[in-house]
Design a protein around this motif. Structure first.
Motif, PDB file in Angstrom:
ATOM      1  N   ILE A  28       0.923  -1.503   0.282  1.00  8.62           N
ATOM      2  CA  ILE A  28       0.170  -0.209  -0.180  1.00  8.62           C
ATOM      3  C   ILE A  28       0.798   0.850   0.436  1.00  8.62           C
ATOM      4  N   ASN A  50      -2.382   2.597  -4.457  1.00  8.05           N
ATOM      5  CA  ASN A  50      -2.794   3.984  -3.633  1.00  8.05           C
ATOM      6  C   ASN A  50      -3.471   3.818  -3.180  1.00  8.05           C
ATOM      7  N   ALA A  51      -3.100   4.654  -1.588  1.00  3.58           N
ATOM      8  CA  ALA A  51      -4.210   4.853  -0.644  1.00  3.58           C
ATOM      9  C   ALA A  51      -3.637   6.369   0.005  1.00  3.58           C
ATOM     10  N   ILE A  63     -11.023   0.808   1.914  1.00  4.74           N
ATOM     11  CA  ILE A  63      -9.717  -0.042   1.501  1.00  4.74           C
ATOM     12  C   ILE A  63      -9.793  -1.711   1.997  1.00  4.74           C
ATOM     13  N   LYS A  66      -9.869  -4.273  -0.432  1.00  5.91           N
ATOM     14  CA  LYS A  66      -8.569  -4.925  -1.220  1.00  5.91           C
ATOM     15  C   LYS A  66      -7.364  -5.215  -0.545  1.00  5.91           C
ATOM     16  N   LEU A  67      -7.539  -5.515   0.839  1.00  7.98           N
ATOM     17  CA  LEU A  67      -6.271  -6.429   1.945  1.00  7.98           C
ATOM     18  C   LEU A  67      -6.638  -7.255   1.534  1.00  7.98           C
ATOM     19  N   VAL A  75       3.822  -1.055   3.980  1.00  8.11           N
ATOM     20  CA  VAL A  75       3.137  -0.163   3.233  1.00  8.11           C
ATOM     21  C   VAL A  75       4.183   0.686   3.222  1.00  8.11           C
ATOM     22  N   SER A  83       3.845   5.873   7.264  1.00  7.79           N
ATOM     23  CA  SER A  83       3.288   4.750   6.493  1.00  7.79           C
ATOM     24  C   SER A  83       3.252   3.128   7.847  1.00  7.79           C
TER      25      SER A  83
END
Length: 378
Positions: A28, A50-51, A63, A66-67, A75, A83
Motif C-alpha cells: 500500500i 495507492n491509498a 480499503i 482490497k487487503l 505500507v 506509513s
C-alpha cells in the motif's frame, strides 16, 4: 488504537530481496496520487495500490476489501513516518502481518544492491550495483586486489563496506558521460580512496575540477584485466562505452535492454541524433556479437534477469531492441526527437552539480534525484 508493537518494520534491503526472489509482495503506497502515478515500487510479483494517507486518517474502511487476509502487507510513504500510522490502522482492523517500510520512498530511491555479473578471464569478478528505486546501474571491476568503479551513484555508503570487504585498492573511477538524471559520486569516491577520476573531455568543457581524460581507444589496466574505451556519442557528445576483458560492454546511456538513449538532455537533440545512429548502427555493429551489454540504466522491472541483474547479449539486442531496427534514417530521427518521456527532475541542476558549478546540500541533492529513470527513448 493499535500499539506500535502491532506494526513490524521492514528495511528496503529486505523488501528488495523479496522482489528479487520473486516472492508475492502486496504494497500500500500512502503518498498522494500524483506522486504515486509518477513513480512507485515495481516488481514482477508486486501488487500495489495507492491509498493516500489523508484519506485514511479516520480508519481504513475504504480499503479493507482490497487487503489480502493471507499475505503480508507492506505500507510505504515518502519518508517512513505516515506509513507507520497507516500500518497501525490496518493492524487495528484485524490484519496481523503488517509492515511499515523503513525510510519510505526516500530509502527506496537510494538503495543499491550488488549482484555478481560474472568472472573475469584472468581471475576476478564484475559486479553490478542495482539502484532499483531509480533505475541506475553502476559497476565494480575486481582483479588481483585492484578495483575500478564505473558510473558511481551519489550514495557512497553502499560501496565503501563492499570495497573494504573485498580488500581492494581502488585505482580507477570512471564516468561514461556527464550524467543528467542523477548526481555522480565518482569524484567523491575517487578522493576518498585516493584513486584517479576519469571523464570524457567532450563532456567536460564546463567542469570546474581536475580530471583524467577518457579518449577513444584508451586502455586501463586493473589488476590483470583491461578496460578499453570506445567513443560512442549520441546521448551526450562525449559518451563513451567500455569493453571489459573482451566479455562485457558497458554502454552508459547509449543502449539499454529495451530502448536506446535520448539525445536531448543538453538541448542538442537535432545535433546529436546523427551521432546516436552512427554509434548504434555502425560502431556497435563492428563489435563482437557475444559481448554482454551492461547499461547504466534500465527503464522497467521487465528488463531484469531472474537474479535482479540487467544484461543481455549484444546479438540479442540487435534482434529484439526496436531502437536498433529502424532502417529508415528519417524515421529514426523522428523517433528519438519526438518520442521522448518528460525530462528528468532538476536535470539542469544535476548537470551543473556534476560539472562542479554548484554544490547543493545533501537533502537538496536527494530531492533533485527523486523520481523514475528518464534517460531512454520510449
Amino acid at each position: 488504537m493499535a500499539s506500535e508493537t502491532d506494526v513490524k518494520i521492514i528495511t528496503v534491503k529486505e523488501l528488495v530481496k523479496k522482489i528479487f526472489n520473486h516472492e508475492d509482495v502486496f504494497i500500500i503506497d500512502a503518498r498522494n496520487t500524483d506522486d504515486f502515478d509518477d513513480w512507485k515500487i515495481e516488481g514482477k510479483n508486486v501488487e500495489i495500490i495507492n491509498a493516500p494517507y489523508f484519506e485514511l486518517l479516520e480508519g481504513v474502511d475504504s480499503i479493507v476489501d482490497k487487503l489480502p487476509k493471507d499475505k503480508e502487507i507492506y505500507v510505504v510513504c515518502a519518508k517512513g513516518g505516515s506509513s507507520v500510522f497507516v500500518a497501525q490502522q490496518i493492524a487495528e482492523a484485524g490484519f496481523t502481518n503488517v509492515y511499515s517500510v523503513e525510510g519510505g520512498m526516500k530509502a527506496w530511491s537510494e538503495h543499491l544492491e550488488p549482484i555478481k555479473i560474472g568472472e573475469l578471464k584472468n581471475g576476478g569478478d564484475l559486479y553490478q550495483f542495482v539502484r532499483i528505486g531509480k533505475g541506475c546501474l553502476s559497476y565494480l571491476v575486481i582483479s588481483n586486489g585492484e578495483g575500478a568503479m564505473i558510473d558511481t551513484s551519489r550514495m557512497l555508503d553502499p560501496y565503501e563496506p563492499f570495497l573494504k570487504k573485498q580488500d581492494l585498492k581502488l585505482t580507477h573511477v570512471l564516468d561514461t558521460h556527464l550524467h543528467a538524471d542523477h548526481i555522480s559520486g565518482g569524484r567523491k569516491l575517487a578522493d576518498k580512496f585516493d584513486a584517479k577520476y576519469y571523464l570524457p573531455p567532450k563532456d567536460a568543457n564546463e567542469v570546474t575540477f581536475n580530471y583524467e581524460e577518457i579518449n577513444d581507444g584508451d586502455e586501463y589496466t586493473v589488476g590483470q584485466t583491461t578496460i578499453k574505451a570506445i567513443y560512442s556519442p549520441g546521448h551526450t557528445i562525449g559518451s563513451t562505452s567500455f569493453i571489459i576483458d573482451d566479455q562485457y560492454l558497458l554502454t552508459g546511456d547509449i543502449l539499454f535492454i529495451d530502448s536506446i538513449g535520448r539525445p536531448d538532455l543538453a538541448g542538442k537533440a537535432e545535433d546529436w541524433v546523427g551521432d546516436l545512429r552512427t554509434t548504434l548502427y555502425k560502431r556497435y555493429k563492428e563489435l563482437a556479437d557475444d559481448l554482454l551489454v551492461l547499461p547504466a540504466h534500465y527503464m522497467g522491472i521487465e528488463e531484469m534477469n531472474n537474479d535482479g541483474s540487467v544484461s543481455k547479449k549484444l546479438s540479442a539486442l540487435f534482434q529484439q531492441n526496436h531502437g536498433l531496427n529502424i532502417t529508415d534514417e528519417n524515421e529514426f530521427r523522428k523517433t528519438v526527437t519526438e518520442n521522448l518521456p518528460p525530462q528528468p527532475n532538476s536535470y539542469q541542476e544535476i548537470r551543473e552539480t556534476n560539472m562542479g558549478k554548484i554544490a547543493p546540500e545533501e537533502e537538496q541533492q536527494r530531492e533533485m534525484e527523486i523520481g523514475p529513470n528518464r534517460c531512454a527513448v520510449r
